[in-house]
Design a protein around this motif. Structure first.
Motif, short mmCIF file in Angstrom:
data_model
loop_
_atom_site.label_atom_id
_atom_site.label_comp_id
_atom_site.label_asym_id
_atom_site.label_seq_id
_atom_site.Cartn_x
_atom_site.Cartn_y
_atom_site.Cartn_z
N SER A 71 0.82 -1.21 0.00
CA SER A 71 0.00 0.00 0.00
C SER A 71 0.86 1.26 0.00
O SER A 71 0.35 2.35 -0.18
N PHE A 82 -2.02 6.78 -13.85
CA PHE A 82 -3.37 7.13 -13.41
C PHE A 82 -3.41 8.50 -12.75
O PHE A 82 -4.33 9.28 -12.94
N TYR A 83 -2.38 8.79 -11.95
CA TYR A 83 -2.39 10.02 -11.16
C TYR A 83 -1.70 11.17 -11.88
O TYR A 83 -0.58 11.01 -12.37
N ARG A 129 -5.17 22.03 -10.73
CA ARG A 129 -6.50 22.19 -10.17
C ARG A 129 -6.35 23.33 -9.19
O ARG A 129 -5.29 23.92 -9.07
N ALA A 131 -5.87 12.99 -8.20
CA ALA A 131 -6.95 12.35 -8.96
C ALA A 131 -8.25 12.71 -8.26
O ALA A 131 -8.48 12.35 -7.11
N PHE A 132 -9.10 13.46 -8.96
CA PHE A 132 -10.34 13.97 -8.39
C PHE A 132 -11.24 12.85 -7.90
O PHE A 132 -11.88 12.95 -6.87
N VAL A 133 -11.24 11.74 -8.63
CA VAL A 133 -12.16 10.65 -8.31
C VAL A 133 -11.82 10.03 -6.93
O VAL A 133 -12.66 9.40 -6.31
N CYS A 134 -10.59 10.26 -6.44
CA CYS A 134 -10.21 9.70 -5.14
C CYS A 134 -10.96 10.32 -3.97
O CYS A 134 -10.84 9.87 -2.84
N SER A 175 -6.81 3.86 -3.44
CA SER A 175 -5.60 4.67 -3.52
C SER A 175 -4.71 4.44 -2.30
O SER A 175 -3.50 4.34 -2.41
N ILE A 176 -5.31 4.35 -1.10
CA ILE A 176 -4.51 4.08 0.10
C ILE A 176 -3.87 2.70 0.01
O ILE A 176 -2.76 2.48 0.47
N GLY A 206 -2.59 1.53 -2.45
CA GLY A 206 -1.46 1.59 -3.38
C GLY A 206 -1.83 1.27 -4.82
O GLY A 206 -0.98 0.96 -5.63
N ALA A 207 -3.12 1.34 -5.14
CA ALA A 207 -3.56 0.99 -6.49
C ALA A 207 -4.12 2.21 -7.22
O ALA A 207 -4.12 3.31 -6.68
N ARG A 208 -4.59 2.01 -8.44
CA ARG A 208 -5.27 3.07 -9.16
C ARG A 208 -6.54 3.41 -8.41
O ARG A 208 -7.26 2.53 -7.97
N GLY A 209 -6.82 4.71 -8.31
CA GLY A 209 -7.99 5.11 -7.52
C GLY A 209 -9.27 5.01 -8.29
O GLY A 209 -9.81 5.99 -8.77
N MET A 210 -9.77 3.79 -8.42
CA MET A 210 -11.03 3.60 -9.15
C MET A 210 -12.11 3.13 -8.18
O MET A 210 -11.84 2.32 -7.31
N GLU A 263 -11.26 14.00 -15.50
CA GLU A 263 -11.04 13.26 -14.27
C GLU A 263 -11.78 11.92 -14.23
O GLU A 263 -11.60 11.15 -13.31
N CYS A 280 -12.46 8.28 -14.37
CA CYS A 280 -11.40 7.28 -14.27
C CYS A 280 -11.48 6.28 -15.40
O CYS A 280 -10.54 5.53 -15.65
#
Lengths: 173, 596
Positions: A36, A77-78, A134, B281-284, B293-294, B296-300, B453, B455
């Protein structure tokens, strides 16, 4: 935004940077759920290099035991992560709503015309890179542009051209 | 005789950018010069909220509020006010009569007149980097009360009774969320603070953390106690370095004082916290995306249920609340749900923080009781529209919200009445729009943002927003077709219903609300090829007025030689040749070219 550290001392060599990334990974691997911390590791890498070099992402994959494809997926992604080296000065144009209603679109267009690059690109001489931001939270000074970590507020197309010329002049000294 | 003074310098981002730090250096040098260094304390505070009046300095005792200062004003303040004891009226911000408790501290500035600062109660009053300052204003008393006098069930019941609703925007009852998480058996459980503030034009959470980080730490510790969690995580935007530094220090200081860690205040309750950084990433801001996201992955995002309170971070029960929601918790525990219920409206209790910006005189951070009207906020707190322009709309809720025209100005602000009017409460961005802005362009601006934004996980949001944006772009370029408005409405409603998460479900709101309230402007763009705000470049005609001195600059710059005229004579644009590039308008030094 990306390069805030390592200004005062002599620049680190690539080996030293890599050693610091490794050290950071070794530290997070002792925590619970080490996977993580991937985003934290990428943040540290970008702090050191200014962007995420492909070789270093491979190293991270090895050290953390995470597939490179997954790391690439996260890095792309970010928005915060750069995959190519940024220019010497990073120009972030705030496109928050407050700035937008006070004319941020014209500011961005002026900068694009002046530097002859599009958003996300680096100028030919490597002096500037341009990115959208932003909200920078300085809505009281709208429209604003951040060059490196300094905020310039209440801009007009004329003022922003002058600003860019100042940086150019400094670079030529 | 000189008195002992306590000086506070606002250290919020806007003040920092207008030179608060240099000011502090000059101030300290001046104090030194007059031998006042030992008799005066100078401390930095969080955002006072009067962001357009920065830099701001407060002199205590006397609560004199000085604004819009330059370095040159400092010697005068030191000599006149501190040495001779005469406050300088010219520099002070004072207009109206005293109104509430905040005024005892900050004098009678009209800006604070309709405000009631509950979550921002310490912002601007304490030094955010000093735990002692926080403790001196009843800090951590709520945590002590919770762990020593109350059972976890009682804390949950108190929060439920208070009627507090999620301040992140959706307004889900906080107590219900807590009850669900508390009901789950087994450990570990997690408590998360969502500080991934991503709305463009919103800076409430950042200012709250920068100004009073301990409130968040205390609120989360109470939440941990109530739901049976021993681990708190603050997920915060990487773009907020100062807020990150301050909350990190607050956590370290709380730990050093035994307010975090093992057996807090001698009880059986143990709780610790860590910080995780977002990466733009706004979607987060959506809770399931944030959890990914916490991890450690893509924030989907993922479909709910299961809700995070059942299956959240690392598959464990997780309680997620927004920064402002957490900041309300210590107040509710300390002053009681009964007091909290006295503020606000029938369905929305307490106060709401707004980041007021755009075309308004006083830009800044404000906190008002629920039920305050939009008119009060914009005209009384915000000071109205600058430059004598006409009000056109107010946008609330950022890219998920809508634009409300004049007839809704007397709407009392709460979750339900804003939704009824066609907007949403949102996290607290409030942008005032005047006649110079084109509503179609504003809708396009927000949709560009959400489209960017998105995803990409679910089709309605990924493809639908793209198609809507294409239609809007076409309209602003003067290529709109009959039937485009219906198409936008149909697509918008479909995206609202079919999208996976809040981002997609709310993405069409700015478009649908502007169509509802400003349909005439859309029709003008499509049928008359006209933009009344003269914003959409392709729908504007350029004309040269009598201000022209005949310098010839526009003639030289015109790429299609559409401009004719001799030296010192008024030039003329050949409208048939003009491609509306706007180069002449930008080049003219005499403002002689008009958009019509």
């Amino acid at each position: 935004m990306a390069t805030q550290t390592q200004e005062l001392t002599a620049p680190l060599t690539d080996e030293q940077k890599l050693a610091q990334v490794r050290e950071f990974i070794a530290e997070v691997m002792t925590h619970e759920h080490p996977d993580s911390y991937l985003i934290a590791v990428l943040h540290r890498t970008q702090e050191l290099y200014g962007y995420l070099p492909t070789e270093v992402m491979d190293e991270i994959a090895q050290e953390m035991g995470i597939p490179t494809a997954h790391i690439w997926g996260v890095a792309t992604f970010y928005h915060y992560f750069n995959l190519a080296p940024p220019g010497k000065h990073v120009i972030s144009v705030c496109l928050g709503t407050a700035c937008y209603v006070r004319g941020a679109a014209q500011i961005l267009q002026t900068i694009k015309d002046e530097l002859k690059i599009d958003v996300g690109d680096v100028t030919e001489d490597g002096l500037f890179s341009l990115q959208p931001a932003r909200c920078l939270g300085a809505c009281g000074l709208a429209p604003v542009v951040m060059i490196d970590d300094k905020i310039h507020g209440e801009l007009t197309p004329k003022k922003v051209t002058q600003l860019i010329n100042q940086y150019r002049k400094q670079a030529n000294k | 005789m000189t008195a002992t003074y306590r000086i506070i310098v606002c250290d919020g981002t806007s003040c920092l950018n207008s030179g608060a730090r240099t000011l502090t250096t000059v101030l300290k040098a001046q104090l030194d010069k007059h031998g006042l260094t030992d008799k005066t304390t100078v401390s930095l505070s969080g955002c006072l909220g009067m962001c357009d009046k920065g830099p701001i300095v407060v002199v205590n005792p006397g609560y004199t509020l000085y604004g819009s200062l330059t370095e040159g004003d400092i010697p005068e303040i030191v000599e006149e006010h501190l040495v001779k004891g005469k406050p300088i009226a010219r520099l002070a911000i004072q207009e109206d009569h005293l109104y509430n408790r905040f005024f005892r501290v900050f004098g009678d500035a009209k800006f604070f007149g309709h405000q009631m600062r509950v979550t921002l109660r310490n912002c601007g009053i304490i030094d955010p980097e000093s735990i002692d300052d926080y403790l001196s204003l009843r800090g951590y008393e709520a945590l002590a009360k919770a762990v020593t006098d109350m059972t976890p069930q009682q804390v949950v019941a108190e929060v439920e009774k208070s009627g507090l609703r999620g301040r992140g925007g959706a307004g889900f009852p906080t107590g219900t969320k807590w009850k669900f998480t508390a009901a789950q058996v087994g450990t570990p459980k997690y408590v998360i603070c969502n500080a991934d503030e991503g709305d463009p034009g919103a800076f409430m959470d950042r200012s709250a953390i920068e100004g009073d980080p301990h409130t968040i730490v205390e609120g989360m510790a109470i939440g941990g106690y109530a739901v049976g969690s021993s681990k708190g995580i603050v997920y915060i935007r990487a773009e907020y370095p100062l807020a990150i530094r301050r909350i990190t220090k607050a956590i370290e200081d709380a730990r050093a004082h035994g307010l975090l860690g093992e057996n807090i205040l001698g009880s059986d309750f143990s709780f610790d916290m860590e910080i995780r950084l977002g990466a733009g990433a706004f979607v987060c801001g959506e809770e399931t995306a944030l959890i990914h996201s916490i991890e450690g992955a893509r924030g989907m995002p993922r479909p709910r249920p299961p809700y995070p309170s059942v299956q959240g971070l690392f598959g464990r029960p997780t309680l997620i609340n927004n920064v402002e929601t957490w900041a309300n918790v210590p107040v509710i525990v300390l002053d009681g749900a009964n007091w909290f219920r006295t503020v606000g409206t029938e369905t929305s209790k307490g106060t709401k923080v707004f980041a007021l910006a755009g075309k308004v005189v006083n830009t800044g951070l404000i906190e008002v009781p629920m039920g305050t009207t939009l008119r009060q906020i914009i005209y009384d707190v915000g000071g109205g529209i600058p430059g004598g322009k006409a009000f056109k709309a107010v946008q609330t809720g950022g890219p998920s919200g809508g634009c409300l025209p004049e007839q809704y100005l007397d709407t009392p602000i709460d979750y339900d009445s804003l939704a009824k009017a066609g907007s949403i409460m949102g996290s607290g961005g409030m942008i005032v729009i005047d006649e110079d802005s084109c509503m179609v362009d504003i809708a396009k601006f927000f949709l560009e943002f959400t489209q960017n934004e998105s995803c990409g996980k679910c089709t309605p949001c990924r493809e639908g927003t793209k198609r809507m944006l294409e239609i809007l772009t076409r309209i602003t370029e003067g290529k709109g077709q009959a039937g485009d408005i219906d198409k936008l409405e149909r697509l918008g409603k479909m995206i609202q219903k079919a999208s996976l998460c809040g981002l997609g479900q709310s993405a069409p709101n700015p478009v649908l609300s502007t169509i509802k309230n400003f349909r005439a402007e859309y029709e003008e763009h499509i049928h008359d090829k006209r933009c009344r705000a003269r914003v959409c470049e392709n729908l504007v005609t350029y004309e040269i007025t009598e201000k022209c001195v005949g310098c010839g600059a526009c003639r030289k710059v015109c790429p299609v030689t559409a401009i004719a005229g001799g030296p010192k004579k008024q030039h003329v644009i050949d409208q048939d040749k003009c491609i509306k590039c706007g180069q002449c308008f930008k080049t003219c030094k005499f403002e002689a070219i008009a958009k019509v």
